[in-house]
Design a protein around this motif. Structure first.
Motif, PDB file in Angstrom:
ATOM      1  N   GLU A 215      17.688 -33.157 -49.064  1.00  0.00           N
ATOM      2  CA  GLU A 215      17.780 -31.999 -50.188  1.00  0.00           C
ATOM      3  C   GLU A 215      18.852 -31.131 -49.616  1.00  0.00           C
ATOM      4  O   GLU A 215      19.071 -30.862 -48.414  1.00  0.00           O
ATOM      5  CB  GLU A 215      16.376 -31.342 -50.257  1.00  0.00           C
ATOM      6  CG  GLU A 215      15.527 -32.489 -51.004  1.00  0.00           C
ATOM      7  CD  GLU A 215      14.215 -31.871 -50.899  1.00  0.00           C
ATOM      8  OE1 GLU A 215      13.584 -31.720 -52.017  1.00  0.00           O
ATOM      9  OE2 GLU A 215      13.771 -30.680 -50.018  1.00  0.00           O
TER      10      GLU A 215
ATOM     11  N   ALA B 112      18.660 -40.646 -49.818  1.00  0.00           N
ATOM     12  CA  ALA B 112      17.328 -40.290 -50.490  1.00  0.00           C
ATOM     13  C   ALA B 112      17.233 -41.639 -51.391  1.00  0.00           C
ATOM     14  O   ALA B 112      17.897 -42.039 -52.024  1.00  0.00           O
ATOM     15  CB  ALA B 112      17.669 -39.086 -51.365  1.00  0.00           C
ATOM     16  N   GLY B 113      15.916 -42.094 -51.314  1.00  0.00           N
ATOM     17  CA  GLY B 113      15.263 -43.392 -52.069  1.00  0.00           C
ATOM     18  C   GLY B 113      15.863 -44.635 -51.232  1.00  0.00           C
ATOM     19  O   GLY B 113      15.541 -45.635 -52.137  1.00  0.00           O
TER      20      GLY B 113
ATOM     21  N   PRO C 225       8.672 -42.030 -47.753  1.00  0.00           N
ATOM     22  CA  PRO C 225       9.910 -42.029 -48.227  1.00  0.00           C
ATOM     23  C   PRO C 225      11.086 -41.290 -47.803  1.00  0.00           C
ATOM     24  O   PRO C 225      10.722 -40.032 -46.977  1.00  0.00           O
ATOM     25  CB  PRO C 225       9.945 -41.614 -49.780  1.00  0.00           C
ATOM     26  CG  PRO C 225       8.822 -40.736 -49.845  1.00  0.00           C
ATOM     27  CD  PRO C 225       7.735 -41.138 -48.738  1.00  0.00           C
TER      28      PRO C 225
ATOM     29  N   VAL D 145      14.042 -38.207 -48.001  1.00  0.00           N
ATOM     30  CA  VAL D 145      14.155 -37.273 -48.887  1.00  0.00           C
ATOM     31  C   VAL D 145      15.474 -36.514 -48.323  1.00  0.00           C
ATOM     32  O   VAL D 145      15.248 -36.292 -47.025  1.00  0.00           O
ATOM     33  CB  VAL D 145      12.915 -36.426 -49.223  1.00  0.00           C
ATOM     34  CG1 VAL D 145      13.511 -35.315 -50.139  1.00  0.00           C
ATOM     35  CG2 VAL D 145      11.871 -37.440 -49.762  1.00  0.00           C
TER      36      VAL D 145
ATOM     37  N   SER E 106      13.896 -35.386 -44.652  1.00  0.00           N
ATOM     38  CA  SER E 106      12.410 -35.818 -44.307  1.00  0.00           C
ATOM     39  C   SER E 106      12.495 -37.401 -44.425  1.00  0.00           C
ATOM     40  O   SER E 106      13.078 -37.938 -45.343  1.00  0.00           O
ATOM     41  CB  SER E 106      11.615 -35.303 -45.497  1.00  0.00           C
ATOM     42  OG  SER E 106      10.410 -35.565 -45.351  1.00  0.00           O
ATOM     43  N   MET E 107      12.135 -37.831 -43.255  1.00  0.00           N
ATOM     44  CA  MET E 107      12.012 -39.399 -43.177  1.00  0.00           C
ATOM     45  C   MET E 107      11.022 -39.704 -42.162  1.00  0.00           C
ATOM     46  O   MET E 107      10.744 -38.940 -41.097  1.00  0.00           O
ATOM     47  CB  MET E 107      13.342 -40.000 -43.057  1.00  0.00           C
ATOM     48  CG  MET E 107      13.898 -39.304 -41.927  1.00  0.00           C
ATOM     49  SD  MET E 107      15.607 -40.082 -41.609  1.00  0.00           S
ATOM     50  CE  MET E 107      15.414 -41.400 -40.496  1.00  0.00           C
TER      51      MET E 107
END
Length: 229
Positions: free
Chosen positions: A26, A12-13, A22, A24, A50-51
């Motif tokens: 989770e 993430a990030g 970005p 993400v 998510s990417m």
């Protein structure tokens, strides 16, 4: 046998090109909910990811840089392209933002003590990660190939080439031209490779880097590996 991981970690990030969404990650399940079936009690953990398809170590599909109708998406590329002989060329001395010439590529091949052969995967160590990764300049100041150098690689009959940077050529017009030449010459490239310094001076290896099978994908994140006997 020795396996060297050439892939960047996904988290993430993480740094991605400003044109991409970005990354993400989770937590989805965390072992907090247990299921009992018969006498068996079970729990599981998973994350939601998510990417963009150009996140992390990835290979561009022709559909990304070729506007022609019918340009191949990532799942349409043959697997044979991503498994075969590899060679890493040492260009770690080139300045930032530098456009590598065909002559410099030829010199790097000669220093390697090897010859390029049709079907090779050619990886280019330009010390981009050690100099730039983690800084804003990672997206703007990396060295890369000149247009003539992309043609030179294509003329050599290679299968594909790869770089540590987010793009194959220096940022700006040269990078646009490099992508267009890949479309013209029917080749493609891997971006955001890691650990290339571990390949320099070791001669040939087997390259394995199968992209994710994304329907209609413009690129494919991959787990790239160099295999030495």
């Amino acid at each position: 046998m020795e396996l060297i991981d050439l892939s960047s970690e996904i988290f993430a990030g993480m740094q991605v090109h400003s044109s991409q969404p970005p990354v993400v990650v989770e937590q989805w399940n965390d072992h907090g909910q247990k299921v009992t079936i018969g006498k068996t009690v079970h729990s599981s953990a998973s994350v939601r990811l998510s990417m963009g398809d150009h996140s992390g170590t990835h290979v561009d599909a022709p559909r990304h840089f070729d506007p022609a109708p019918g340009a191949a998406s990532i799942e349409q590329l043959p697997l044979e392209r991503f498994f075969g002989p590899g060679l890493c060329l040492d260009l770690s001395h080139v300045p930032l933002r530098h456009a590598v010439s065909p002559h410099e590529l030829q010199e790097a091949v000669e220093r390697s003590g090897e010859l390029l052969s049709p079907g090779d995967t050619v990886l280019l160590h330009m010390a981009t990660n050690i100099r730039l990764r983690g800084t804003p300049a990672y997206e703007t100041d990396f060295p890369g190939l000149s247009p003539d150098a992309v043609h030179w690689l294509a003329d050599s009959g290679i299968s594909l080439f790869g770089v540590e940077a987010m793009s194959p050529a220096p940022a700006g017009e040269l990078n646009l031209q490099a992508h267009m030449i890949c479309a013209e010459r029917g080749i493609t490239h891997i971006e955001c490779l890691d650990n290339l310094e571990r390949l320099v001076g070791r001669g040939r290896f087997t390259f394995i880097g199968f992209p994710l099978k994304i329907r209609g994908g413009t690129a494919g994140p991959m787990r790239a590996v160099a295999v030495f006997p």
